[in-house]
Each structure stands twice: as structure tokens, then as C-alpha cells.
Motif scaffolding. Structure first.
Motif, PDB file in Angstrom:
ATOM      1  N   LYS A  45      19.541  -1.009  20.096  1.00 26.67           N
ATOM      2  CA  LYS A  45      18.771  -1.275  18.534  1.00 26.67           C
ATOM      3  C   LYS A  45      18.735  -0.019  17.918  1.00 26.67           C
ATOM      4  N   PRO A  46      18.635   0.360  16.717  1.00 23.65           N
ATOM      5  CA  PRO A  46      18.707   1.593  15.907  1.00 23.65           C
ATOM      6  C   PRO A  46      17.201   1.917  15.967  1.00 23.65           C
ATOM      7  N   SER A  47      16.920   3.051  16.269  1.00 20.58           N
ATOM      8  CA  SER A  47      15.706   3.795  16.034  1.00 20.58           C
ATOM      9  C   SER A  47      14.940   3.362  14.805  1.00 20.58           C
ATOM     10  N   GLN A  48      13.382   3.015  14.740  1.00 19.25           N
ATOM     11  CA  GLN A  48      12.778   2.612  13.527  1.00 19.25           C
ATOM     12  C   GLN A  48      12.067   3.866  13.047  1.00 19.25           C
ATOM     13  N   PHE A  49      11.954   3.746  11.857  1.00 17.04           N
ATOM     14  CA  PHE A  49      11.202   4.859  11.015  1.00 17.04           C
ATOM     15  C   PHE A  49      10.213   4.346  10.302  1.00 17.04           C
ATOM     16  N   LYS A  50       8.873   4.786   9.994  1.00 13.95           N
ATOM     17  CA  LYS A  50       7.912   4.473   9.183  1.00 13.95           C
ATOM     18  C   LYS A  50       8.248   5.149   7.710  1.00 13.95           C
ATOM     19  N   VAL A  51       7.969   4.535   6.705  1.00 10.03           N
ATOM     20  CA  VAL A  51       8.151   5.063   5.350  1.00 10.03           C
ATOM     21  C   VAL A  51       6.790   5.313   5.217  1.00 10.03           C
ATOM     22  N   LEU A  52       6.222   6.504   4.653  1.00 10.30           N
ATOM     23  CA  LEU A  52       4.753   6.781   4.472  1.00 10.30           C
ATOM     24  C   LEU A  52       4.707   7.221   3.049  1.00 10.30           C
ATOM     25  N   MET A  53       3.641   6.630   2.246  1.00  7.16           N
ATOM     26  CA  MET A  53       3.394   7.153   1.117  1.00  7.16           C
ATOM     27  C   MET A  53       2.045   8.088   1.105  1.00  7.16           C
ATOM     28  N   LEU A  54       2.036   9.207   0.481  1.00  7.27           N
ATOM     29  CA  LEU A  54       0.766  10.243   0.458  1.00  7.27           C
ATOM     30  C   LEU A  54       0.214  10.150  -0.848  1.00  7.27           C
ATOM     31  N   ASN A  55      -1.218  10.275  -0.623  1.00  6.21           N
ATOM     32  CA  ASN A  55      -1.986  10.264  -1.910  1.00  6.21           C
ATOM     33  C   ASN A  55      -2.053  11.569  -2.515  1.00  6.21           C
ATOM     34  N   ASP A  56      -1.879  11.480  -3.915  1.00  2.88           N
ATOM     35  CA  ASP A  56      -2.389  12.612  -4.592  1.00  2.88           C
ATOM     36  C   ASP A  56      -3.532  12.401  -5.773  1.00  2.88           C
ATOM     37  N   ASP A  57      -3.856  13.198  -6.439  1.00  6.11           N
ATOM     38  CA  ASP A  57      -4.894  13.132  -7.415  1.00  6.11           C
ATOM     39  C   ASP A  57      -4.441  12.962  -8.728  1.00  6.11           C
ATOM     40  N   TYR A  58      -3.279  12.750  -9.087  1.00  9.66           N
ATOM     41  CA  TYR A  58      -2.384  12.834 -10.098  1.00  9.66           C
ATOM     42  C   TYR A  58      -1.589  11.441 -10.651  1.00  9.66           C
ATOM     43  N   THR A  59      -1.212  11.061  -9.569  1.00  9.28           N
ATOM     44  CA  THR A  59      -0.302   9.755  -9.796  1.00  9.28           C
ATOM     45  C   THR A  59      -1.326   8.414 -10.169  1.00  9.28           C
ATOM     46  N   PRO A  60      -1.058   7.660 -11.357  1.00  6.07           N
ATOM     47  CA  PRO A  60      -1.832   6.416 -11.400  1.00  6.07           C
ATOM     48  C   PRO A  60      -1.635   5.461 -10.368  1.00  6.07           C
ATOM     49  N   MET A  61      -2.552   4.765  -9.863  1.00  9.20           N
ATOM     50  CA  MET A  61      -2.738   3.589  -8.955  1.00  9.20           C
ATOM     51  C   MET A  61      -1.508   2.651  -9.301  1.00  9.20           C
ATOM     52  N   GLU A  62      -1.549   2.258 -10.765  1.00  9.23           N
ATOM     53  CA  GLU A  62      -0.518   1.394 -11.167  1.00  9.23           C
ATOM     54  C   GLU A  62       0.931   1.725 -10.978  1.00  9.23           C
ATOM     55  N   PHE A  63       1.134   3.118 -10.913  1.00  7.34           N
ATOM     56  CA  PHE A  63       2.620   3.393 -10.852  1.00  7.34           C
ATOM     57  C   PHE A  63       2.962   3.286  -9.407  1.00  7.34           C
ATOM     58  N   VAL A  64       1.861   3.484  -8.464  1.00  9.16           N
ATOM     59  CA  VAL A  64       2.166   3.271  -6.850  1.00  9.16           C
ATOM     60  C   VAL A  64       2.471   1.748  -6.657  1.00  9.16           C
ATOM     61  N   VAL A  65       1.739   1.087  -7.294  1.00 13.53           N
ATOM     62  CA  VAL A  65       1.831  -0.546  -7.147  1.00 13.53           C
ATOM     63  C   VAL A  65       3.321  -0.708  -7.590  1.00 13.53           C
ATOM     64  N   ILE A  66       3.740  -0.303  -8.663  1.00 14.00           N
ATOM     65  CA  ILE A  66       5.236  -0.415  -9.286  1.00 14.00           C
ATOM     66  C   ILE A  66       6.133  -0.129  -8.488  1.00 14.00           C
ATOM     67  N   CYS A  67       5.892   1.057  -7.701  1.00 15.36           N
ATOM     68  CA  CYS A  67       6.770   1.582  -6.591  1.00 15.36           C
ATOM     69  C   CYS A  67       6.970   0.779  -5.367  1.00 15.36           C
ATOM     70  N   LEU A  68       5.784   0.178  -4.974  1.00 14.62           N
ATOM     71  CA  LEU A  68       5.823  -0.703  -3.858  1.00 14.62           C
ATOM     72  C   LEU A  68       6.613  -2.183  -3.989  1.00 14.62           C
ATOM     73  N   LYS A  69       6.179  -2.692  -5.259  1.00 13.87           N
ATOM     74  CA  LYS A  69       6.934  -3.632  -5.488  1.00 13.87           C
ATOM     75  C   LYS A  69       8.354  -3.627  -5.769  1.00 13.87           C
ATOM     76  N   ARG A  70       8.637  -2.480  -6.162  1.00  9.29           N
ATOM     77  CA  ARG A  70      10.110  -2.354  -6.762  1.00  9.29           C
ATOM     78  C   ARG A  70      10.920  -1.935  -5.481  1.00  9.29           C
ATOM     79  N   PHE A  71      10.446  -1.074  -4.760  1.00  8.58           N
ATOM     80  CA  PHE A  71      11.372  -0.546  -3.658  1.00  8.58           C
ATOM     81  C   PHE A  71      10.885  -0.924  -2.366  1.00  8.58           C
ATOM     82  N   PHE A  72       9.859  -1.930  -2.180  1.00  9.02           N
ATOM     83  CA  PHE A  72       9.537  -2.497  -0.856  1.00  9.02           C
ATOM     84  C   PHE A  72       9.366  -3.790  -0.795  1.00  9.02           C
ATOM     85  N   ALA A  73       9.684  -4.565  -1.991  1.00 10.12           N
ATOM     86  CA  ALA A  73       9.674  -5.847  -2.174  1.00 10.12           C
ATOM     87  C   ALA A  73       8.386  -6.496  -1.774  1.00 10.12           C
ATOM     88  N   MET A  74       7.271  -5.824  -2.228  1.00  5.96           N
ATOM     89  CA  MET A  74       5.975  -6.520  -1.963  1.00  5.96           C
ATOM     90  C   MET A  74       5.480  -7.176  -3.006  1.00  5.96           C
TER      91      MET A  74
END
Length: 127
Positions: A45-74
Motif C-alpha cells: 500500500k502506498p504511504s499515506q500523508f496528512k494534508v494540513l491547513m495552517l491558521n493565519d490572522d488574515y484569511t477569512p473563515m468563509e474562504f477556508v470553508v470554501i476550500c475545504l468543500k471544494r478540494f476535500f469534498a466536505m
């Protein structure tokens, strides 16, 4: 002597099928049915890797939610939960994938953030 017939079973094993008269000629009536197996190396089986998202003080929470829905099918609830975890803890796991897929997702998030002038950071680490 007649050549033996072979049949492939549903389990992928080759089974020799011999006629009764062949068995009499070869071994005096003893059961001559045999099984020839070929061992196959199981793919690792191929090695597995975690995709981690890091917090910052500038990116809006709504944008993070959009990314999670769009790229991670949440769905909305799961994306919101992960976004809040990232916001409160500083880092959160978006998913676990084989290396090539994880790397692609990191690049997609980073490119999308850059296109929208957000400093959102995403990285990967071995699971």
C-alpha cells in the motif's frame, strides 16, 4: 501419454484436471490430481500523508470553508468543524491521501488562495 488439462479457479489458482485413464497409466489408480500455484507478490500500500491547513490572522473563515468543500469534498458542517479546529488550534487535518494526491491538493489550495490574495498555507506530513 496425453497432456494434462489445466483450469483456472475463481481464486486464481491453476488446477490440473486429469482423465481417469491417465491416472491408471501413471500411478496404478492412485489419485493424481494436483494443484499448481503461482505465488504473487502483494503490492505494498502506498504511504499515506496528512494534508494540513495552517491558521493565519488574515484569511477569512468563509474562504477556508470554501476550500475545504471544494478540494476535500466536505459538506458544510464538516468543513465548518475543521475550519474552527484550524482557527482554535492553529493547524488541522483536511484529509489523508497517498503522496501524489496529497501534494496535488496542497498545490490546489495554495494556488486558489494566492489567486484570491489570501495568505492561507497548506502543507503535508507523513501520516
Amino acid at each position: 501419454m496425453m497432456l494434462s488439462n489445466y483450469s483456472l479457479t475463481s481464486a486464481g489458482m491453476c488446477v490440473e484436471i486429469r482423465a481417469a485413464d491417465d491416472a491408471d497409466r501413471d500411478g496404478g489408480g492412485r489419485d493424481q490430481l494436483g494443484v499448481a500455484t503461482k505465488t504473487r507478490a502483494k503490492p505494498k500500500k502506498p504511504s499515506q500523508f496528512k494534508v494540513l491547513m495552517l491558521n493565519d490572522d488574515y484569511t477569512p473563515m468563509e474562504f477556508v470553508v470554501i476550500c475545504l468543500k471544494r478540494f476535500f469534498a466536505m459538506d458544510m458542517e464538516q468543513a465548518t468543524r475543521v475550519m474552527l479546529h484550524v482557527h482554535q488550534k492553529g493547524v488541522g487535518v483536511c484529509g489523508i491521501f497517498p503522496y501524489e494526491i496529497a501534494e496535488t491538493k496542497v498545490n490546489q489550495v495554495m494556488d486558489f488562495a494566492r489567486q484570491n490574495q489570501h495568505p492561507l498555507q497548506c502543507t503535508l506530513e507523513k501520516a
